[in-house]
Design a protein around this motif. Structure first.
Motif, PDB file in Angstrom:
ATOM      1  N   ILE A   1      41.221  23.499  -7.933  1.00  0.00           N
ATOM      2  CA  ILE A   1      40.548  23.924  -9.162  1.00  0.00           C
ATOM      3  C   ILE A   1      41.204  23.277 -10.372  1.00  0.00           C
ATOM      4  O   ILE A   1      40.527  22.758 -11.269  1.00  0.00           O
ATOM      5  CB  ILE A   1      40.563  25.464  -9.282  1.00  0.00           C
ATOM      6  CG1 ILE A   1      39.673  26.069  -8.198  1.00  0.00           C
ATOM      7  CG2 ILE A   1      40.113  25.907 -10.668  1.00  0.00           C
ATOM      8  CD1 ILE A   1      39.865  27.565  -8.012  1.00  0.00           C
ATOM      9  N   THR A   2      42.525  23.285 -10.414  1.00  0.00           N
ATOM     10  CA  THR A   2      43.259  22.679 -11.527  1.00  0.00           C
ATOM     11  C   THR A   2      42.959  21.190 -11.627  1.00  0.00           C
ATOM     12  O   THR A   2      42.716  20.660 -12.716  1.00  0.00           O
ATOM     13  CB  THR A   2      44.774  22.917 -11.358  1.00  0.00           C
ATOM     14  OG1 THR A   2      45.011  24.319 -11.304  1.00  0.00           O
ATOM     15  CG2 THR A   2      45.566  22.301 -12.494  1.00  0.00           C
ATOM     16  N   SER A   3      42.940  20.526 -10.496  1.00  0.00           N
ATOM     17  CA  SER A   3      42.652  19.092 -10.456  1.00  0.00           C
ATOM     18  C   SER A   3      41.225  18.814 -10.939  1.00  0.00           C
ATOM     19  O   SER A   3      40.984  17.900 -11.736  1.00  0.00           O
ATOM     20  CB  SER A   3      42.847  18.570  -9.037  1.00  0.00           C
ATOM     21  OG  SER A   3      42.456  17.236  -8.943  1.00  0.00           O
ATOM     22  N   TRP A   4      40.269  19.610 -10.457  1.00  0.00           N
ATOM     23  CA  TRP A   4      38.876  19.438 -10.880  1.00  0.00           C
ATOM     24  C   TRP A   4      38.744  19.625 -12.389  1.00  0.00           C
ATOM     25  O   TRP A   4      38.109  18.820 -13.078  1.00  0.00           O
ATOM     26  CB  TRP A   4      37.968  20.435 -10.160  1.00  0.00           C
ATOM     27  CG  TRP A   4      36.623  20.461 -10.802  1.00  0.00           C
ATOM     28  CD1 TRP A   4      35.595  19.598 -10.579  1.00  0.00           C
ATOM     29  CD2 TRP A   4      36.194  21.347 -11.831  1.00  0.00           C
ATOM     30  NE1 TRP A   4      34.547  19.908 -11.406  1.00  0.00           N
ATOM     31  CE2 TRP A   4      34.888  20.966 -12.181  1.00  0.00           C
ATOM     32  CE3 TRP A   4      36.785  22.414 -12.498  1.00  0.00           C
ATOM     33  CZ2 TRP A   4      34.159  21.622 -13.167  1.00  0.00           C
ATOM     34  CZ3 TRP A   4      36.063  23.071 -13.481  1.00  0.00           C
ATOM     35  CH2 TRP A   4      34.770  22.677 -13.804  1.00  0.00           C
ATOM     36  N   LYS A   5      39.346  20.685 -12.928  1.00  0.00           N
ATOM     37  CA  LYS A   5      39.238  20.983 -14.359  1.00  0.00           C
ATOM     38  C   LYS A   5      39.866  19.857 -15.177  1.00  0.00           C
ATOM     39  O   LYS A   5      39.302  19.412 -16.178  1.00  0.00           O
ATOM     40  CB  LYS A   5      39.897  22.318 -14.677  1.00  0.00           C
ATOM     41  CG  LYS A   5      39.732  22.729 -16.122  1.00  0.00           C
ATOM     42  CD  LYS A   5      40.310  24.105 -16.375  1.00  0.00           C
ATOM     43  CE  LYS A   5      40.165  24.469 -17.835  1.00  0.00           C
ATOM     44  NZ  LYS A   5      41.383  24.933 -18.423  1.00  0.00           N
ATOM     45  N   ARG A   6      41.013  19.368 -14.758  1.00  0.00           N
ATOM     46  CA  ARG A   6      41.693  18.280 -15.461  1.00  0.00           C
ATOM     47  C   ARG A   6      40.802  17.029 -15.472  1.00  0.00           C
ATOM     48  O   ARG A   6      40.647  16.370 -16.502  1.00  0.00           O
ATOM     49  CB  ARG A   6      43.032  17.995 -14.784  1.00  0.00           C
ATOM     50  CG  ARG A   6      43.893  16.975 -15.461  1.00  0.00           C
ATOM     51  CD  ARG A   6      45.268  16.820 -14.834  1.00  0.00           C
ATOM     52  NE  ARG A   6      45.256  16.824 -13.376  1.00  0.00           N
ATOM     53  CZ  ARG A   6      45.823  17.770 -12.626  1.00  0.00           C
ATOM     54  NH1 ARG A   6      46.445  18.802 -13.173  1.00  0.00           N
ATOM     55  NH2 ARG A   6      45.782  17.688 -11.307  1.00  0.00           N
ATOM     56  N   ASP A   7      40.191  16.716 -14.332  1.00  0.00           N
ATOM     57  CA  ASP A   7      39.305  15.548 -14.245  1.00  0.00           C
ATOM     58  C   ASP A   7      38.075  15.716 -15.133  1.00  0.00           C
ATOM     59  O   ASP A   7      37.665  14.782 -15.822  1.00  0.00           O
ATOM     60  CB  ASP A   7      38.864  15.299 -12.806  1.00  0.00           C
ATOM     61  CG  ASP A   7      39.992  14.814 -11.917  1.00  0.00           C
ATOM     62  OD1 ASP A   7      41.062  14.423 -12.443  1.00  0.00           O
ATOM     63  OD2 ASP A   7      39.808  14.845 -10.674  1.00  0.00           O
ATOM     64  N   ALA A   8      37.475  16.901 -15.115  1.00  0.00           N
ATOM     65  CA  ALA A   8      36.279  17.154 -15.931  1.00  0.00           C
ATOM     66  C   ALA A   8      36.614  17.043 -17.414  1.00  0.00           C
ATOM     67  O   ALA A   8      35.837  16.476 -18.189  1.00  0.00           O
ATOM     68  CB  ALA A   8      35.700  18.530 -15.609  1.00  0.00           C
ATOM     69  N   GLU A   9      37.760  17.561 -17.813  1.00  0.00           N
ATOM     70  CA  GLU A   9      38.166  17.476 -19.220  1.00  0.00           C
ATOM     71  C   GLU A   9      38.463  16.037 -19.621  1.00  0.00           C
ATOM     72  O   GLU A   9      38.083  15.600 -20.701  1.00  0.00           O
ATOM     73  CB  GLU A   9      39.388  18.363 -19.473  1.00  0.00           C
ATOM     74  CG  GLU A   9      39.070  19.831 -19.438  1.00  0.00           C
ATOM     75  CD  GLU A   9      40.286  20.724 -19.511  1.00  0.00           C
ATOM     76  OE1 GLU A   9      40.128  21.872 -19.910  1.00  0.00           O
ATOM     77  OE2 GLU A   9      41.404  20.269 -19.165  1.00  0.00           O
ATOM     78  N   SER A  10      39.129  15.285 -18.754  1.00  0.00           N
ATOM     79  CA  SER A  10      39.482  13.901 -19.096  1.00  0.00           C
ATOM     80  C   SER A  10      38.244  13.006 -19.173  1.00  0.00           C
ATOM     81  O   SER A  10      38.239  12.028 -19.910  1.00  0.00           O
ATOM     82  CB  SER A  10      40.495  13.332 -18.101  1.00  0.00           C
ATOM     83  OG  SER A  10      39.912  13.121 -16.843  1.00  0.00           O
ATOM     84  N   CYS A  11      37.200  13.355 -18.426  1.00  0.00           N
ATOM     85  CA  CYS A  11      35.949  12.585 -18.465  1.00  0.00           C
ATOM     86  C   CYS A  11      35.007  13.074 -19.560  1.00  0.00           C
ATOM     87  O   CYS A  11      33.939  12.501 -19.761  1.00  0.00           O
ATOM     88  CB  CYS A  11      35.218  12.679 -17.126  1.00  0.00           C
ATOM     89  SG  CYS A  11      36.075  11.893 -15.774  1.00  0.00           S
ATOM     90  N   GLY A  12      35.372  14.162 -20.228  1.00  0.00           N
ATOM     91  CA  GLY A  12      34.504  14.722 -21.255  1.00  0.00           C
ATOM     92  C   GLY A  12      33.255  15.357 -20.684  1.00  0.00           C
ATOM     93  O   GLY A  12      32.200  15.357 -21.318  1.00  0.00           O
ATOM     94  N   ASP A  13      33.344  15.905 -19.477  1.00  0.00           N
ATOM     95  CA  ASP A  13      32.188  16.498 -18.798  1.00  0.00           C
ATOM     96  C   ASP A  13      31.963  17.927 -19.288  1.00  0.00           C
ATOM     97  O   ASP A  13      32.133  18.895 -18.556  1.00  0.00           O
ATOM     98  CB  ASP A  13      32.409  16.463 -17.288  1.00  0.00           C
ATOM     99  CG  ASP A  13      31.160  16.786 -16.499  1.00  0.00           C
ATOM    100  OD1 ASP A  13      30.130  17.124 -17.125  1.00  0.00           O
ATOM    101  OD2 ASP A  13      31.210  16.702 -15.269  1.00  0.00           O
ATOM    102  N   SER A  14      31.556  18.051 -20.549  1.00  0.00           N
ATOM    103  CA  SER A  14      31.398  19.376 -21.149  1.00  0.00           C
ATOM    104  C   SER A  14      30.266  20.175 -20.512  1.00  0.00           C
ATOM    105  O   SER A  14      30.316  21.401 -20.470  1.00  0.00           O
ATOM    106  CB  SER A  14      31.177  19.264 -22.661  1.00  0.00           C
ATOM    107  OG  SER A  14      30.019  18.502 -22.927  1.00  0.00           O
ATOM    108  N   THR A  15      29.257  19.493 -19.986  1.00  0.00           N
ATOM    109  CA  THR A  15      28.138  20.199 -19.351  1.00  0.00           C
ATOM    110  C   THR A  15      28.623  20.966 -18.129  1.00  0.00           C
ATOM    111  O   THR A  15      28.324  22.155 -17.978  1.00  0.00           O
ATOM    112  CB  THR A  15      27.036  19.206 -18.944  1.00  0.00           C
ATOM    113  OG1 THR A  15      26.592  18.519 -20.101  1.00  0.00           O
ATOM    114  CG2 THR A  15      25.872  19.925 -18.292  1.00  0.00           C
TER     115      THR A  15
END
Length: 86
Positions: free
Chosen positions: A12-26
């Motif tokens: 979960i932490t890894s997924w959230k970090r990746d989503a934030e770094s990619c700017g995947d706000s949706t």
């Protein structure tokens, strides 16, 4: 299972970090909504994350789902009124 708790937490932490770094706000906003919806106190920290085993294409033939809401002003209103992890 208790012995998998750390592994799930790291995923979960890894997924959230990746989503934030990619700017995947949706995606972050959709997960935040799920957390609020499954929380007893409307606090995302108390909610439950969706956990999918496998990949989505295993279940949907790789077809991207179409939105059921076709009024674009809905997304603007929701996007302005929701707080994503801060």
């Amino acid at each position: 299972m208790p012995e998998k708790r750390d592994e799930v937490r790291e995923a979960i932490t890894s997924w959230k970090r990746d989503a934030e770094s990619c700017g995947d706000s949706t995606t972050l906003r959709l997960v935040n909504r799920r957390l609020v919806a499954t929380s007893n106190s409307d606090d995302p920290a108390d909610g439950y994350l969706p956990i999918h085993l496998g990949t989505l294409r295993d279940f949907d033939d790789g077809v991207v789902p179409r939105p059921i809401v076709d009024d674009e002003s809905y997304y603007i209103h929701v996007g302005q009124s929701e707080t994503v992890w801060g």
